[in-house]
Design a protein around this motif. Structure first.
Motif, PDB file in Angstrom:
ATOM      1  N   TRP A  19      34.110  48.360  32.692  1.00 13.09           N
ATOM      2  CA  TRP A  19      34.731  47.442  33.649  1.00 13.09           C
ATOM      3  C   TRP A  19      33.981  47.364  34.976  1.00 13.09           C
ATOM      4  CZ3 TRP A  19      39.982  50.171  32.651  1.00 13.09           C
ATOM      5  CH2 TRP A  19      40.560  49.678  31.470  1.00 13.09           C
ATOM      6  N   TYR A  20      33.479  48.512  35.458  1.00  9.23           N
ATOM      7  CA  TYR A  20      32.919  48.580  36.808  1.00  9.23           C
ATOM      8  C   TYR A  20      31.428  48.897  36.826  1.00  9.23           C
ATOM      9  CZ  TYR A  20      37.929  48.950  37.569  1.00  9.23           C
ATOM     10  OH  TYR A  20      39.283  48.732  37.542  1.00  9.23           O
ATOM     11  N   LYS A  63      41.944  52.281  35.354  1.00 11.75           N
ATOM     12  CA  LYS A  63      41.772  50.961  35.950  1.00 11.75           C
ATOM     13  C   LYS A  63      42.380  50.871  37.344  1.00 11.75           C
ATOM     14  CE  LYS A  63      42.074  46.129  34.803  1.00 11.75           C
ATOM     15  NZ  LYS A  63      42.214  45.178  33.751  1.00 11.75           N
ATOM     16  N   PRO A  67      43.687  43.660  42.271  1.00  9.58           N
ATOM     17  CA  PRO A  67      42.420  42.951  42.429  1.00  9.58           C
ATOM     18  C   PRO A  67      41.864  43.009  43.860  1.00  9.58           C
ATOM     19  CG  PRO A  67      44.008  41.581  41.251  1.00  9.58           C
ATOM     20  CD  PRO A  67      44.746  42.794  41.738  1.00  9.58           C
ATOM     21  N   GLN A  71      38.073  44.100  45.137  1.00  5.32           N
ATOM     22  CA  GLN A  71      37.263  43.337  46.098  1.00  5.32           C
ATOM     23  C   GLN A  71      36.823  44.234  47.260  1.00  5.32           C
ATOM     24  OE1 GLN A  71      36.187  40.172  45.706  1.00  5.32           O
ATOM     25  NE2 GLN A  71      37.099  40.310  43.691  1.00  5.32           N
ATOM     26  N   GLN A  74      33.912  46.349  46.178  1.00  6.24           N
ATOM     27  CA  GLN A  74      32.671  45.572  46.191  1.00  6.24           C
ATOM     28  C   GLN A  74      32.178  45.364  47.621  1.00  6.24           C
ATOM     29  OE1 GLN A  74      34.166  42.291  43.847  1.00  6.24           O
ATOM     30  NE2 GLN A  74      33.234  43.087  41.990  1.00  6.24           N
ATOM     31  N   SER A 107      37.513  35.916  45.878  1.00 12.42           N
ATOM     32  CA  SER A 107      36.410  35.854  44.923  1.00 12.42           C
ATOM     33  C   SER A 107      35.107  36.293  45.553  1.00 12.42           C
ATOM     34  CB  SER A 107      36.254  34.422  44.413  1.00 12.42           C
ATOM     35  OG  SER A 107      35.071  34.329  43.647  1.00 12.42           O
ATOM     36  N   SER A 133      28.200  41.520  39.125  1.00  9.86           N
ATOM     37  CA  SER A 133      29.652  41.425  38.979  1.00  9.86           C
ATOM     38  C   SER A 133      30.029  40.363  37.947  1.00  9.86           C
ATOM     39  CB  SER A 133      30.285  41.098  40.336  1.00  9.86           C
ATOM     40  OG  SER A 133      31.670  40.957  40.220  1.00  9.86           O
ATOM     41  N   LEU A 134      29.370  39.223  38.016  1.00 14.35           N
ATOM     42  CA  LEU A 134      29.652  38.158  37.058  1.00 14.35           C
ATOM     43  C   LEU A 134      29.312  38.601  35.636  1.00 14.35           C
ATOM     44  CD1 LEU A 134      30.518  35.271  36.464  1.00 14.35           C
ATOM     45  CD2 LEU A 134      28.174  34.551  36.930  1.00 14.35           C
ATOM     46  N   ARG A 136      29.097  41.621  34.438  1.00 12.49           N
ATOM     47  CA  ARG A 136      29.965  42.717  34.005  1.00 12.49           C
ATOM     48  C   ARG A 136      31.403  42.259  33.781  1.00 12.49           C
ATOM     49  NH1 ARG A 136      26.959  47.187  37.856  1.00 12.49           N
ATOM     50  NH2 ARG A 136      25.049  47.200  36.614  1.00 12.49           N
ATOM     51  N   SER A 137      31.736  41.084  34.328  1.00 12.96           N
ATOM     52  CA  SER A 137      33.066  40.546  34.045  1.00 12.96           C
ATOM     53  C   SER A 137      33.094  39.844  32.692  1.00 12.96           C
ATOM     54  CB  SER A 137      33.506  39.578  35.148  1.00 12.96           C
ATOM     55  OG  SER A 137      32.793  38.361  35.072  1.00 12.96           O
TER      56      SER A 137
END
Length: 182
Positions: A19-20, A63, A67, A71, A74, A107, A133-134, A136-137
């Motif tokens: 996920w990360y 997890k 959200p 952010q 990040q 975002s 990030s994109l 890995r998403s």
């Protein structure tokens, strides 16, 4: 810790990696070191309780449920990179951490208000982190590596891109990005 707990912790860390991009314990320890924080200050900056941060770091919890906290993680990663490359001073970093602490998330791919601290275009590190990030998403690091391995014989440059940005370290991706600018 019994075998079942060890297995659950290993599974949680593997989920965190997918996920990360890495286990949260490693990610959070790097932020603590890079930004000169302790666990309590990191928890406060992220908007987490100290016990929750500890559970995420140890793999007792996999997890981040909020959200906005993701952010903030990040944003702190970006800030740590700016401190490391000298574009943000320690004093500015402290002020910026307060802003991050108050932020509600949003975002990472939104350009409004997401430019570098000095204004103007986003930093190379920021662009690279957004690409990471994109990617890995969309897929876990292991899946990206598998895809890259299958592409390597016919499309080695694309395979390298997938590995560097989808499963590699940010510093390596920054070097790759800078090496491919004309």
């Amino acid at each position: 810790m019994d075998a079942a707990q060890q297995e659950a912790t290993a599974r949680a860390r593997e989920l965190q990696r997918s996920w990360y991009g890495e286990p949260l314990g490693a990610l959070f320890r790097r932020l603590i070191d890079d930004l000169g924080l302790n666990q309590a200050r990191l928890a406060a900056a992220l908007g987490l309780s100290a016990p929750m941060l500890s559970q995420l770091m140890s793999g007792q919890r996999a997890k981040i449920g909020n959200p906005a906290v993701v952010q903030r993680v990040q944003a702190l990663q970006e800030l740590a990179g700016q401190v490391a490359d000298g574009s943000v001073s320690a004093g500015e970093a402290t002020d910026r951490m307060e802003e991050i602490k108050k932020s509600q998330g949003g975002s990472v791919l939104t350009s409004t208000g997401q430019t570098s601290h000095t204004g103007g275009a986003p930093t190379v590190r920021r662009v690279v982190r957004e690409i990471q990030s994109l990617m890995r998403s969309v897929a876990a690091a292991g899946d990206i590596i598998d895809a890259a391995d299958s592409l390597a014989p016919t499309h080695p440059e694309l395979a390298e891109f997938l590995k560097v940005y989808g499963a590699g370290r940010t510093a390596d991706a920054v070097a790759h990005y800078e090496g491919h600018q004309s």
